[in-house]
Scaffold this motif. Structure first.
Motif, PDB file in Angstrom:
ATOM      1  N   ASN A   1      -4.002  18.122  -5.964  1.00  0.00           N
ATOM      2  CA  ASN A   1      -4.824  18.363  -7.157  1.00  0.00           C
ATOM      3  C   ASN A   1      -5.417  17.072  -7.721  1.00  0.00           C
ATOM      4  O   ASN A   1      -5.773  17.011  -8.898  1.00  0.00           O
ATOM      5  CB  ASN A   1      -3.998  19.067  -8.239  1.00  0.00           C
ATOM      6  N   GLY A   2      -5.540  16.046  -6.888  1.00  0.00           N
ATOM      7  CA  GLY A   2      -6.112  14.782  -7.345  1.00  0.00           C
ATOM      8  C   GLY A   2      -7.541  14.602  -6.890  1.00  0.00           C
ATOM      9  O   GLY A   2      -8.278  15.573  -6.693  1.00  0.00           O
ATOM     10  N   PHE A   3      -7.935  13.341  -6.738  1.00  0.00           N
ATOM     11  CA  PHE A   3      -9.270  13.023  -6.237  1.00  0.00           C
ATOM     12  C   PHE A   3      -9.198  12.894  -4.718  1.00  0.00           C
ATOM     13  O   PHE A   3      -8.385  12.140  -4.195  1.00  0.00           O
ATOM     14  CB  PHE A   3      -9.778  11.709  -6.857  1.00  0.00           C
ATOM     15  N   GLY A   4     -10.070  13.605  -4.012  1.00  0.00           N
ATOM     16  CA  GLY A   4      -9.993  13.621  -2.557  1.00  0.00           C
ATOM     17  C   GLY A   4     -11.320  13.335  -1.884  1.00  0.00           C
ATOM     18  O   GLY A   4     -12.288  12.900  -2.511  1.00  0.00           O
ATOM     19  N   LEU A   5     -11.350  13.600  -0.593  1.00  0.00           N
ATOM     20  CA  LEU A   5     -12.525  13.345   0.231  1.00  0.00           C
ATOM     21  C   LEU A   5     -13.188  14.654   0.644  1.00  0.00           C
ATOM     22  O   LEU A   5     -12.513  15.664   0.850  1.00  0.00           O
ATOM     23  CB  LEU A   5     -12.137  12.584   1.509  1.00  0.00           C
ATOM     24  N   THR A   6     -14.491  14.589   0.789  1.00  0.00           N
ATOM     25  CA  THR A   6     -15.227  15.658   1.461  1.00  0.00           C
ATOM     26  C   THR A   6     -15.464  15.207   2.903  1.00  0.00           C
ATOM     27  O   THR A   6     -15.235  14.043   3.250  1.00  0.00           O
ATOM     28  CB  THR A   6     -16.572  15.924   0.774  1.00  0.00           C
TER      29      THR A   6
ATOM     30  N   GLU B   1     -18.362   8.779   6.358  1.00  0.00           N
ATOM     31  CA  GLU B   1     -18.912   7.490   5.933  1.00  0.00           C
ATOM     32  C   GLU B   1     -17.845   6.403   5.951  1.00  0.00           C
ATOM     33  O   GLU B   1     -18.085   5.271   6.394  1.00  0.00           O
ATOM     34  CB  GLU B   1     -19.490   7.608   4.512  1.00  0.00           C
ATOM     35  N   LEU B   2     -16.647   6.731   5.479  1.00  0.00           N
ATOM     36  CA  LEU B   2     -15.574   5.744   5.374  1.00  0.00           C
ATOM     37  C   LEU B   2     -15.071   5.271   6.725  1.00  0.00           C
ATOM     38  O   LEU B   2     -14.523   4.163   6.834  1.00  0.00           O
ATOM     39  CB  LEU B   2     -14.400   6.333   4.580  1.00  0.00           C
ATOM     40  N   GLN B   3     -15.243   6.090   7.767  1.00  0.00           N
ATOM     41  CA  GLN B   3     -14.758   5.710   9.096  1.00  0.00           C
ATOM     42  C   GLN B   3     -15.354   4.402   9.578  1.00  0.00           C
ATOM     43  O   GLN B   3     -14.724   3.662  10.336  1.00  0.00           O
ATOM     44  CB  GLN B   3     -15.114   6.798  10.113  1.00  0.00           C
ATOM     45  N   PHE B   4     -16.569   4.093   9.157  1.00  0.00           N
ATOM     46  CA  PHE B   4     -17.291   2.946   9.683  1.00  0.00           C
ATOM     47  C   PHE B   4     -17.219   1.724   8.761  1.00  0.00           C
ATOM     48  O   PHE B   4     -17.874   0.728   9.013  1.00  0.00           O
ATOM     49  CB  PHE B   4     -18.752   3.333   9.925  1.00  0.00           C
ATOM     50  N   ARG B   5     -16.403   1.815   7.715  1.00  0.00           N
ATOM     51  CA  ARG B   5     -16.241   0.671   6.830  1.00  0.00           C
ATOM     52  C   ARG B   5     -15.050  -0.170   7.277  1.00  0.00           C
ATOM     53  O   ARG B   5     -14.053   0.359   7.775  1.00  0.00           O
ATOM     54  CB  ARG B   5     -16.042   1.130   5.383  1.00  0.00           C
TER      55      ARG B   5
ATOM     56  N   GLN C   1     -12.815  -1.734   5.573  1.00  0.00           N
ATOM     57  CA  GLN C   1     -11.563  -1.546   4.849  1.00  0.00           C
ATOM     58  C   GLN C   1     -10.883  -0.217   5.177  1.00  0.00           C
ATOM     59  O   GLN C   1      -9.788   0.025   4.728  1.00  0.00           O
ATOM     60  CB  GLN C   1     -11.788  -1.652   3.335  1.00  0.00           C
ATOM     61  N   GLY C   2     -11.550   0.623   5.968  1.00  0.00           N
ATOM     62  CA  GLY C   2     -10.968   1.928   6.277  1.00  0.00           C
ATOM     63  C   GLY C   2     -10.060   1.906   7.497  1.00  0.00           C
ATOM     64  O   GLY C   2     -10.181   2.751   8.388  1.00  0.00           O
ATOM     65  N   LEU C   3      -9.141   0.929   7.561  1.00  0.00           N
ATOM     66  CA  LEU C   3      -8.282   0.775   8.733  1.00  0.00           C
ATOM     67  C   LEU C   3      -7.374   1.987   8.924  1.00  0.00           C
ATOM     68  O   LEU C   3      -7.180   2.453  10.045  1.00  0.00           O
ATOM     69  CB  LEU C   3      -7.443  -0.501   8.607  1.00  0.00           C
ATOM     70  N   GLY C   4      -6.813   2.498   7.809  1.00  0.00           N
ATOM     71  CA  GLY C   4      -5.928   3.658   7.913  1.00  0.00           C
ATOM     72  C   GLY C   4      -6.639   4.865   8.484  1.00  0.00           C
ATOM     73  O   GLY C   4      -6.104   5.569   9.339  1.00  0.00           O
ATOM     74  N   LEU C   5      -7.883   5.089   8.036  1.00  0.00           N
ATOM     75  CA  LEU C   5      -8.669   6.212   8.545  1.00  0.00           C
ATOM     76  C   LEU C   5      -9.049   6.005  10.005  1.00  0.00           C
ATOM     77  O   LEU C   5      -9.121   6.965  10.774  1.00  0.00           O
ATOM     78  CB  LEU C   5      -9.930   6.398   7.698  1.00  0.00           C
ATOM     79  N   LYS C   6      -9.287   4.760  10.402  1.00  0.00           N
ATOM     80  CA  LYS C   6      -9.592   4.486  11.809  1.00  0.00           C
ATOM     81  C   LYS C   6      -8.379   4.793  12.684  1.00  0.00           C
ATOM     82  O   LYS C   6      -8.518   5.337  13.791  1.00  0.00           O
ATOM     83  CB  LYS C   6     -10.018   3.021  11.985  1.00  0.00           C
TER      84      LYS C   6
END
Length: 267
Positions: free
Chosen positions: A212-217, A223-227, A229-234
């Motif tokens: 119930n917090g702030f999340g991702l669409t 978009e975040l995959q290619f940043r 700082q997005g090491l965790g998502l990578k």
């Protein structure tokens, strides 16, 4: 000798037939060449995909080995030092101290006990021994229970217990993805309710994390995959590629959802 109409017609037919045969031959050669080229490109792409999977698998395996190494050092080295410090604390005769010193002594013991407990939790989380011994469901429930705190964040689970208990290499990757997502939710989402649900069908497992917090669409995630700082998502995306699975991010009226779909070999 002047050619007759019949001879002229015959020559015309033969010429057309020859040109037609030549055209068909060129067309067949072109089709054959294109087919060979396509086969070569497909083989090259398959080789690239295989090499990519091997690189990702090697990276994931190295990460898991490093996690186990750190877990071992935390448990065997840091944990031993902390336990030894605790014994020294307990051997101190606090009766000889004034009230202020006794309070500081007790506070130090409390902090030391908390540190020992934290080291154990981190060690267990990194090592995934519960996962290997008792399976994915038990590991998820233990992880959720270790994070859940009624006054801060409440984590609940609804796991499909028909899922096989014996852990596989895929289960380790699934568990690591879930850990990464939960850690991100705890750090960034400002959520106080998190729910983990699993559905096991023939040859597929779907894990759904909702909060119930702030999340991702889905768009934001891509978009975040290619940043940088997005090491965790990578890391998550690498595991998804390795598992040949998929991720889906979406929002409903009651919060944000993450679906982790993974094909399985069981069933």
């Amino acid at each position: 000798m002047i050619p007759t109409n019949n001879n002229f017609t015959l020559l015309l037919v033969v010429g057309i037939a020859a040109m037609l045969m030549l055209f068909i031959s060129i067309l067949l050669i072109f089709i054959f060449t294109q087919r060979k080229k396509l086969q070569y490109q497909n083989a090259l792409q398959a080789l690239r995909d295989e090499q990519k999977d091997q690189l990702i698998e090697a990276a994931v395996r190295s990460e898991e080995i490093e996690r186990h190494r750190i877990a071992g050092e935390l448990h065997d080295d840091v944990g031993t030092y902390l336990s030894s410090a605790k014994l020294h604390f307990h051997s101190v005769k606090i009766e000889e101290y004034d009230m202020s010193s006794r309070y500081l002594h007790e506070k130090g013991k409390e902090l030391l006990d908390e540190a020992i407990q934290k080291v154990r939790e981190i060690s267990h989380s990194l090592h995934s021994s519960i996962l290997q011994e008792f399976g994915l469901n038990e590991a998820i429930e233990h992880f959720a229970g270790s994070i859940s705190h009624e006054s801060v964040i409440r984590m609940t689970t609804d796991l499909d217990h028909s899922y096989p208990q014996h852990a596989t290499q895929n289960d380790i990757s699934i568990y690591r993805m879930l850990q990464e997502f939960i850690n991100n939710i705890v750090k960034h989402a400002s959520a106080n309710k998190v729910h983990i649900k699993s559905v096991y069908l023939i040859k597929s497992l779907t894990l759904t994390i909702s909060h119930n917090g702030f999340g991702l669409t889905q768009e934001h995630y891509e978009e975040l995959q290619f940043r940088k700082q997005g090491l965790g998502l990578k890391n998550i995306q690498n595991r998804v590629i390795l598992l040949k699975g998929s991720l889906k991010f979406y929002f409903n009226n009651d919060g944000y959802y993450i679906d982790i779909y993974v094909p399985t070999t069981d069933g």
